[in-house]
Design an enzyme around this catalytic site. Structure first.
Site, PDB file in Angstrom:
ATOM      1  N   THR A 252      -0.942   1.172 -10.380  1.00 46.01           N
ATOM      2  CA  THR A 252      -2.249   0.635  -9.980  1.00 46.01           C
ATOM      3  C   THR A 252      -3.038   1.598  -9.104  1.00 46.01           C
ATOM      4  O   THR A 252      -4.216   1.379  -8.832  1.00 46.01           O
ATOM      5  CB  THR A 252      -2.095  -0.744  -9.294  1.00 46.01           C
TER       6      THR A 252
ATOM      7  N   GLU B 264       0.833  -1.212   0.000  1.00 46.17           N
ATOM      8  CA  GLU B 264       0.000   0.000   0.000  1.00 46.17           C
ATOM      9  C   GLU B 264       0.861   1.253   0.000  1.00 46.17           C
ATOM     10  O   GLU B 264       0.562   2.244  -0.672  1.00 46.17           O
ATOM     11  CB  GLU B 264      -0.934   0.021   1.227  1.00 46.17           C
TER      12      GLU B 264
ATOM     13  N   ASP C 206      -5.457  -9.315  -8.446  1.00 48.86           N
ATOM     14  CA  ASP C 206      -5.677  -8.314  -9.492  1.00 48.86           C
ATOM     15  C   ASP C 206      -4.443  -7.637 -10.107  1.00 48.86           C
ATOM     16  O   ASP C 206      -4.067  -7.863 -11.261  1.00 48.86           O
ATOM     17  CB  ASP C 206      -6.663  -7.240  -8.985  1.00 48.86           C
TER      18      ASP C 206
ATOM     19  N   GLU D  72     -12.193   1.202 -10.149  1.00 51.83           N
ATOM     20  CA  GLU D  72     -11.830   0.287 -11.251  1.00 51.83           C
ATOM     21  C   GLU D  72     -12.693   0.433 -12.508  1.00 51.83           C
ATOM     22  O   GLU D  72     -12.182   0.415 -13.633  1.00 51.83           O
ATOM     23  CB  GLU D  72     -11.849  -1.179 -10.778  1.00 51.83           C
TER      24      GLU D  72
ATOM     25  N   ARG E 164       0.676   3.822  -3.190  1.00 55.19           N
ATOM     26  CA  ARG E 164       0.077   5.134  -2.913  1.00 55.19           C
ATOM     27  C   ARG E 164       1.143   6.208  -2.738  1.00 55.19           C
ATOM     28  O   ARG E 164       1.106   7.238  -3.412  1.00 55.19           O
ATOM     29  CB  ARG E 164      -0.792   5.064  -1.647  1.00 55.19           C
TER      30      ARG E 164
HETATM   31  C1  DMJ Z   1      -6.441   0.779  -5.113  1.00 54.43           C
HETATM   32  O1  DMJ Z   1      -5.725   1.053  -3.969  1.00 54.43           O
HETATM   33  C2  DMJ Z   1      -5.577   0.135  -6.142  1.00 54.43           C
HETATM   34  O2  DMJ Z   1      -6.175   0.288  -7.372  1.00 54.43           O
HETATM   35  C3  DMJ Z   1      -5.312  -1.323  -5.871  1.00 54.43           C
HETATM   36  O3  DMJ Z   1      -4.608  -1.954  -6.895  1.00 54.43           O
HETATM   37  C4  DMJ Z   1      -6.563  -2.089  -5.599  1.00 54.43           C
HETATM   38  N1  DMJ Z   1      -7.694  -1.301  -5.412  1.00 54.43           N
HETATM   39  C5  DMJ Z   1      -7.644  -0.057  -4.752  1.00 54.43           C
HETATM   40  C6  DMJ Z   1      -8.907   0.731  -5.012  1.00 54.43           C
HETATM   41  O4  DMJ Z   1     -10.032  -0.016  -5.157  1.00 54.43           O
END
Ligand code: DMJ
Length: 566
Positions: free
Chosen positions: A553, A175, A304, A465, A179
């Protein structure tokens, strides 16, 4: 005439006047009687009508005074016609206004904290207290040309010390990478402010102990104060395999290849690990052995972004890393062969289900998190010339949109469930697999109409998403329907999740109780991803073009590797 004047007039003066009046009266009376009855009736009618008109006008003025032309009716929130933003630019500005609103609330009540709680206007530090919302939102501010806000944010970030954590807090490695490291790198590339790169490197460095394992597969948490990771037996593939793009970018920008090489080792181990089906990875990895040990196979939570980064790294490498192309194609081929389902009630709804760890049992559940897949397939079809994948992406984006469109609020739940077959449990597309047959209640009319049914978690936590996929789908296909779908979702977000200070997660998307359903939570990805993807959906396609950027992501755009590095 005053009484004084009347007194002064003598009788002799008044006589001729009286005579004149009397002769006028008698002449009129004579004419009246000379006129036939019909003429008299018409005259009386005209006089009466005029009197009635005057009286009614006076009454209207007294009881309902006229004050200008009727005002334009402003439609209520429920009115479908209250959709005034029609052009892309108007929609883009509406999304920017949403960002201003959310940022304004965060700035006022929670500046520098991890999250604003948008109902109570309290704040929390549940991500370590370094201000993850602020860091995650920086590049969105820049993209939306909120330059003053961006400057203020950067000044704050420049003074954060990421080398010290709150007592007893251990940092979630993945995370913090997606982020904070991702956000800082991307904000640096946009502004070239060296303070941001310095901070990005500090974050990258304090997290590096995660990789200190016998296989190089990272531990999931780091104790920054001791400079050591927290030992663990296993980690999921999304956490281990969605940090490579960020460390690669850090190597590119600092000239230190250690970051890239360390993160790349994880991919090499997982690439070689035995799988139950080519390209499909059970989610849990044993850290000591590097083996894929257990857990379902999924393109939803915990799986994912591992798949997402295969194609994104291939694009980032300017198509030079063939390992990523091969891995991506194997995974997508596996998914297409084994994991695609079709609603038995609405044949237009296709979805990606899950498999068990042996790839023999199919679970017909489609998560909101999995709705990144259409965007991934569209990117892959563009980069690798796989037109069939784009057709599947169109079908899946339709389902992702219908997950919003078919609820009472227009918001999507965390996941939807499909029924594979009323009698046998066999999905029309998956006949070779030994399916789990789940005992279900008889389908309701609503399920038959919707094509899916809802599970127990019906919350919408402001996830991005579907909007991410809609943005990519529009840019790859040029089909304006994706903008319309995105706009409809934005309007539902505005209608149900907006609070006086920002936007809040919503507990049950089937409930129209409004503010009672707000859970007082706004994750940083709403600012980093949801609003950014919406804004880009209505922006010109060359604004942060997919030919020049890959989005990590967490929606942080990275410039594709410069030619000298690829
Ligand atoms: C985000 O923090 C990122 O996209 C992560 O890969 C998975 N999903 C959350 C948001 O839904």
């Amino acid at each position: 005439m005053s009484s004084e004047a009347t007194v002064r007039l003598g009788l002799a003066d008044e006589l001729p006047l009286l005579e004149k009046r009397q002769s006028l009266k008698s002449r009129l009376r004579a004419r009246w009687y000379k006129t036939d009855r019909l003429g008299r009736a018409i005259f009386s009618l005209v006089i009466l009508t005029l009197c009635a008109a005057v009286v009614s006008r006076v009454l209207i003025e007294v009881f309902s005074p006229f004050d200008g032309w009727p005002a334009v009716t402003i439609p209520s929130e429920d009115d479908e016609d209250n959709d005034t933003a029609r052009s892309d630019e108007e929609r883009r500005q509406a999304v920017k206004a949403a960002m201003k609103h959310a940022w304004g609330g965060y700035r006022k009540y929670a500046f520098g904290k991890d999250e604003l709680q948008p109902v109570s206007n309290k704040s929390n530090d549940k991500w370590g207290g370094w201000g993850v919302s602020l860091i995650d939102a920086l590049d969105t501010l820049h993209i939306m040309e909120m330059h003053e806000e961006f400057k203020e944010g950067v000044t704050h970030v420049a003074n954060i010390d990421f080398s010290k954590a709150r007592a007893n807090y251990t940092t979630p490695f993945f995370e913090m990478v997606i982020r904070s490291l991702g956000g800082l790198l991307s904000a640096y590339e946009m502004s070239l402010d060296p303070r941001l790169l310095k901070k990005a490197q500090q974050v990258g460095d304090v997290l590096m102990p995660a990789f200190n394992t016998s296989t190089g597969i990272p531990y999931p948490r780091v104790d920054i104060n001791s400079g050591k990771a927290v030992p663990a037996d296993r980690v999921c593939i999304a956490e281990a395999g969605t940090v490579q793009l960020e460390y690669w970018k850090l190597s590119e920008l600092t000239g230190n290849s250690v970051y890239h090489d360390t993160a790349q080792r994880v991919v090499d181990v997982l690439d070689k690990a035995r799988k139950p089906h080519k390209g499909l990875y059970p989610i849990w990895v044993d850290i000591d052995s590097g083996k894929l040990v257990s857990g379902q196979i999924t393109f939803g939570g915990r799986g994912d972004s591992w798949y997402e980064y295969m194609i994104k790294q291939y694009i980032y490498s300017r198509h030079s890393k063939d390992q990523y192309r091969r891995m991506y194609e194997e995974s997508v081929d596996g998914m297409k062969a084994m994991m695609i389902g079709q609603s038995i009630y609405d044949s237009e709804l296709y979805y990606v289900g899950d498999l068990d760890s042996t790839a023999t049992k199919f679970s017909p559940r489609f998560e909101h998190l999995t709705c990144f897949v259409p965007g991934m397939l569209a990117l892959g079809s563009k980069a690798l010339g796989r037109p069939d994948d784009l057709e599947l992406a169109k079908k899946l984006s339709y389902t992702c949109f219908q997950m919003y469109n078919r609820t009472d609020t227009g918001l999507s739940p965390e996941y939807v469930q499909f029924r594979v077959d009323e009698d046998t449990g066999i999905s029309p597309l998956q006949e070779e697999i030994d399916f789990t047959t789940v005992k279900l209640k008889a389908p309701t009319d609503k399920e038959k109409k919707d094509g899916y049914y809802l599970g127990s978690n019906r919350g919408y936590i402001l996830r991005p998403e579907t909007l991410e996929s809609l943005m990519v789908m529009y840019r790859v296909t040029g089909d304006k329907i994706y903008k319309e779908w995105g706009w409809q979702i934005f309007r539902a977000i505005e209608k149900w999740t907006k609070t006086p200070s920002a936007y809040s997660a919503y507990r049950d998307v089937t409930s129209t109780k409004g503010s009672k359903e707000l859970t007082d939570s706004m994750e940083s990805f709403f600012l980093a991803e949801t609003l950014k993807y919406l804004y880009l959906l209505f922006s010109p396609v060359d604004y942060y073009s997919l030919d020049e950027y890959v989005f990590n992501t967490e929606a942080h755009p990275f410039k594709i590797l410069s030619r000298s590095h690829s």
